[in-house]
Design a protein around this motif. Sequence first.
Motif, mmCIF file in Angstrom:
data_model
loop_
_atom_site.group_PDB
_atom_site.id
_atom_site.type_symbol
_atom_site.label_atom_id
_atom_site.label_comp_id
_atom_site.label_asym_id
_atom_site.label_seq_id
_atom_site.Cartn_x
_atom_site.Cartn_y
_atom_site.Cartn_z
ATOM 1 N N ILE A 99 24.707 -19.853 5.670
ATOM 2 C CA ILE A 99 23.586 -18.920 5.770
ATOM 3 C C ILE A 99 22.661 -19.150 4.579
ATOM 4 N N PRO A 100 21.453 -19.687 4.775
ATOM 5 C CA PRO A 100 20.522 -19.864 3.647
ATOM 6 C C PRO A 100 20.102 -18.495 3.101
ATOM 7 N N VAL A 101 20.053 -18.400 1.759
ATOM 8 C CA VAL A 101 19.754 -17.122 1.112
ATOM 9 C C VAL A 101 18.628 -17.322 0.103
ATOM 10 N N ASP A 102 17.720 -16.358 0.057
ATOM 11 C CA ASP A 102 16.631 -16.351 -0.926
ATOM 12 C C ASP A 102 17.221 -16.048 -2.306
ATOM 13 N N THR A 103 17.014 -16.944 -3.270
ATOM 14 C CA THR A 103 17.607 -16.771 -4.598
ATOM 15 C C THR A 103 16.764 -15.895 -5.524
ATOM 16 N N GLY A 104 15.649 -15.398 -5.039
ATOM 17 C CA GLY A 104 14.769 -14.630 -5.908
ATOM 18 C C GLY A 104 14.873 -13.128 -5.708
ATOM 19 N N ARG A 105 15.978 -12.642 -5.193
ATOM 20 C CA ARG A 105 16.121 -11.206 -4.924
ATOM 21 C C ARG A 105 16.757 -10.428 -6.060
ATOM 22 N N GLY A 106 17.099 -11.093 -7.167
ATOM 23 C CA GLY A 106 17.589 -10.385 -8.346
ATOM 24 C C GLY A 106 19.074 -10.095 -8.325
ATOM 25 N N ASN A 107 19.511 -9.421 -9.408
ATOM 26 C CA ASN A 107 20.928 -9.095 -9.563
ATOM 27 C C ASN A 107 21.287 -7.842 -8.771
#
Length: 554
Positions: A99-107
């Motif tokens: 599942i590709p995930v957006d890495t810019g969503r924060g902690n």
Amino acid sequence: MGVMTAVHRRRFARLAATAGLLVIVAALLLVPASPASAHAVLSSSSPAASTVVPAPPAEVVLTFSETVRKVPDRIRVIAPDGSRADRGEPTFAGSVVNIPVDTGRGNGTYLVTYRVISADSHPVSGAFTYSVGAPSEPPVDSGDDGRANPVVGNAVKVVKFVGYAGLLLVIGPALVLALLWPRRLPRGGPARLAWTGLALVTLATVAALLLQVPYTNGGGLFDITGEGLGLVLGSAFGAAHLVRLGLLAAAALLLRPLLAGPVGRTDLVILGVLGAGALVTWPLSGHPAASPAPAVSVLVDTVHLGGMAVWLGGLTMLAVFLLPRADERELGAILPIWSRWAALAVSALLLAGTVQALIEVATPSALVNTAYGRLVLAKIGLFVLVIAVAAYSRHLVRSRVAASRPAPVRRAIWVELAITAIVLGVSATLVQTTPARSVATDVAGADSGYFSTTATSSLYSMQIEVSPARRGNNSVHLYAYTLENQPQPVVEWQVTVALPAAGIEPIQVPLLPLTDNHATGEISLPAAGEWEMRVTARTTEIDQATVTATVPIR
């Protein structure tokens, strides 16, 4: 008046027994499905459930215990702020889903929800969380979770029961009319029974195809869409049911002359081949097709189903038609032959059931520790009762009493049919229950040991996971990423583990690449301690790097 009262009492007793039997069967069919009623299980994930990772992963990887298929828009990754973090469509490669995930969503804490179709056509759904940096309040998936309506799950069980009942009502009359039916007796009653059975099997097959849409996609009883039906018809489940409908149509053409009068041997052979082909479609659309030994499982399940249909179908013909209508001379010829057939059918049932149970249950403890195992034990107990009653009937036949006094045999047969009707209800529930072998592999989210770390080299970062991180058999999963946190294709993997404190030299871990950046392996670690793992990944013909990690084994 007394005679009429006695007749009324007998009728009332039969009605009461029938009603009680239907209540028991209905109770078995309508047992609420547990959340683990699917038949593949999530065996591991990356990131693992409830773990904290230092940086946002570029993808979430789900690894199931068997091959799975896609359900449209039923896999989601929810960011800490409640928005969708998954990007584009997930990719399916056998039992692995990326599942590709957006890495810019924060902690914070992320929620992963999924619903897929297992290799045996049953839906698999679940959810877990992982955290980036530090945990936070878990988000909520506000979308449609697609959980199956309980009415749909119960309808699927009822349809399976109707299909089994129809099968024995077709095979019993066809077999007895072809080989055991006295010429002087009319064939109208058995013919109507056979056509009823054929209609029930056809109806159950069509209903199963339609119900598979809301059952797999989620939704109510009538939530059937053209797209969903197209996906079902294009699956192995759909193909097996379409083939069954074709074989039933061909068999109907040959059944008509057989039900009207004697037919030639060639017609009987063709009808037998069509019947055997139709029987195979049941295991091809269920557990056996996804078992560790599919060829063996499909074969023994076909034998098991055929033995059941011959035995119960023949008993029905005896109880309803032959014992009340045949004379003593005819019964004297028929009953010994039927007794041998029944013994053969029961032997096939016992042998095939034993082999199938060994495959699906896997371990003795699973017989008592899983719902599937307990249902198998219930089925065995009921089978023992039936065998005892059948032995009594066989004793009457061998002692030459049955032909002159058929009433005791008739009562015994009705008892056999009553018990085996409950067995059919248990079977209809059993095929909707997770096999014990799958439950045993369901480690995702379980309270078991787990080790995860990320080691970085100048070429890549390597996520290393070991489960259950205890002495004995362990699963190793490796995920390679670029330094920008994108999936890194690996040309060649090499892994060794060693325990210098105990004098254990490096042991090679055999690996199986699952995707370009994901490999897995199994290793038996004989002792507790701080094991040293070395992972070498070659990314091009000339570029490779080695990372090390210390894995604590308890």
